[in-house]
Design an enzyme around this catalytic site. Structure first.
Site, PDB file in Angstrom:
ATOM      1  N   SER A  36       0.809  -1.222   0.000  1.00  0.00           N
ATOM      2  CA  SER A  36       0.000   0.000   0.000  1.00  0.00           C
ATOM      3  C   SER A  36       0.841   1.269   0.000  1.00  0.00           C
ATOM      4  O   SER A  36       0.475   2.261  -0.629  1.00  0.00           O
ATOM      5  CB  SER A  36      -0.942   0.009   1.210  1.00  0.00           C
ATOM      6  OG  SER A  36      -1.788  -1.120   1.198  1.00  0.00           O
ATOM      7  N   HIS A  88       0.750   4.379   4.384  1.00  0.00           N
ATOM      8  CA  HIS A  88       0.071   5.096   3.307  1.00  0.00           C
ATOM      9  C   HIS A  88       0.581   6.532   3.215  1.00  0.00           C
ATOM     10  O   HIS A  88       0.903   7.030   2.125  1.00  0.00           O
ATOM     11  CB  HIS A  88      -1.440   5.109   3.556  1.00  0.00           C
ATOM     12  CG  HIS A  88      -2.061   3.752   3.564  1.00  0.00           C
ATOM     13  ND1 HIS A  88      -3.391   3.556   3.914  1.00  0.00           N
ATOM     14  CD2 HIS A  88      -1.559   2.532   3.281  1.00  0.00           C
ATOM     15  CE1 HIS A  88      -3.669   2.262   3.832  1.00  0.00           C
ATOM     16  NE2 HIS A  88      -2.576   1.629   3.464  1.00  0.00           N
TER      17      HIS A  88
END
Length: 394
Positions: free
Chosen positions: A201, A253
């Site tokens: 991610s 993230h």
């Protein structure tokens, strides 16, 4: 016999089918004498032949699909290492044998145990700092917590990555992906130090960040630029908002996004059309002879971003290797990764149990909830006991 040089002009050509709303310059040339003009321009309006300018050529994407294959292969290997039937008393999809999944209560994503992920190279801050296993900052981005996790990331990678690789080539997008993934792992390690972390991610958010900075630095070559900017910002905001749910590493993230955003100014910069015209048709566009390759704001953003990336990564690595926990300096930052509500808790404490053995009977007591259960086990492994402890305490 001397040949007359081709009459080359630069013409703006907007690609709206599958290529986004970027405007691409193509060169306009007359067909060579050996090819009839009618045949050369049969598929072009006004009998004109187009060819792509080098600096705006389309690439054949192969690296991003290779990344998808690599992540899938690593996941299958991880499931084989996990070997659920050997280390757990109940498995999901047991017909897969050693590739079957851990119980839903332990891993609702249909995947391996945390101990298997740790063996395969999950991000464990203690081992990075105290056992010199810095490679985990890279290997963790190739691991996934389960089938759902893998599918979500790989579909996103195909959608985002192929478009970028087609536009900018495998070298720049490969570097953007890998360095952003490392940046995500680094920020995660500075804030989440009690649990392991896995997933691509951070690298994916790096590609999103790169798309945003590419739009900003190449602002003049886009049509419908405001709508494109708003759409991209909304997509990024929604994805970051999902990160406040429990068991989602939003620091990876954020770290990946920031790394990709600043790297985008470095890797994804485009020359301005005036310079392209000057290079490919100097005799026709003599008025553009002094046009620089890049605009001033592009150069400023390039230099500022490069310095910021180098300084940021250096400072982050120094803090990590010193064993710093940035939560001590920022009391509210943990809310960036998980916001507690009446429906869920944001408990980041590692799961552990106390074990008492009486013959073949093992009594496990969860350290954080005092729940206990007795199991009949014959020479259990440490991995098996940890798996039972996880099931008991979740």
């Amino acid at each position: 016999m001397a040949m007359e040089p081709d009459n080359i002009q630069i013409r703006v050509h907007s690609r709206r089918g599958g290529g986004g709303n970027m405007i691409h310059p193509v060169s306009l040339e007359s067909p060579p004498p050996s090819i009839p003009a009618a045949a050369a321009g049969a598929n072009s309006p006004n009998g004109v032949v187009y060819r792509e300018v080098k600096h705006f050529k389309k690439w054949l994407p192969w690296l991003i699909p290779s990344f998808v294959v690599a992540n899938t292969v690593v996941f299958i290997i991880t499931m084989s290492v996990n070997n659920c039937p050997k280390n757990s008393d109940s498995c999901v999809a047991g017909f897969f044998g050693r590739l079957s999944f851990q119980p839903f209560k332990e891993n609702p994503l249909l995947g391996p145990s945390s101990s298997a992920l740790e063996k395969m190279g999950a991000l464990d801050v203690y081992k990075v700092v105290h056992q010199n296993q810095g490679w985990r900052l890279i290997t963790c981005m190739w691991l996934h917590g389960g089938v759902f996790h893998l599918l979500a990331n790989m579909l996103s990678l195909l959608i985002i990555g192929i478009r970028l690789e087609r536009e900018f080539g495998f070298v720049r997008i490969g570097l953007l992906y890998l360095i952003s993934g490392f940046g995500g792992s680094l920020l995660s390690a500075l804030f989440i130090q009690s649990n392991i972390s896995v997933g691509a991610s951070g690298a994916l958010f790096g590609l999103l960040g790169g798309m945003l900075s590419e739009l900003i630095t190449n602002w003049t070559i886009y049509a419908n630029k405001v709508s494109a900017l708003l759409t991209l910002v909304i997509i990024i905001a929604i994805n970051l908002a999902v990160g406040i749910l429990p068991h989602v590493d939003n620091f990876a993230h954020i770290g990946g996004f920031l790394s990709g955003f600043f790297l985008g100014f470095v890797f994804l910069i485009r020359p301005q059309f005036g310079w392209v015209s000057q290079r490919y048709a100097p005799s026709i566009n003599s008025s553009a002879s002094n046009t620089p390759k890049f605009k001033t704001y592009q150069c400023v953003l390039w230099l500022f971003s490069l310095i910021l990336v180098i300084v940021g990564f250096t400072v982050g690595l120094v803090l990590l290797l010193r064993g710093e926990d940035l939560n001590d300096q920022c009391s509210w930052c943990h809310y960036l990764s998980c916001v507690p509500t009446s429906r869920w808790r944001c408990n980041t404490q590692p799961i552990s149990c106390q074990a008492e053995q009486t013959g073949s009977q093992y009594t496990l007591t969860c350290s954080n909830s005092s729940k206990s259960r007795t199991y009949s086990l014959l020479n259990p492994t440490a991995t098996q006991i940890q798996g039972l402890c996880t099931q008991l305490c979740i």
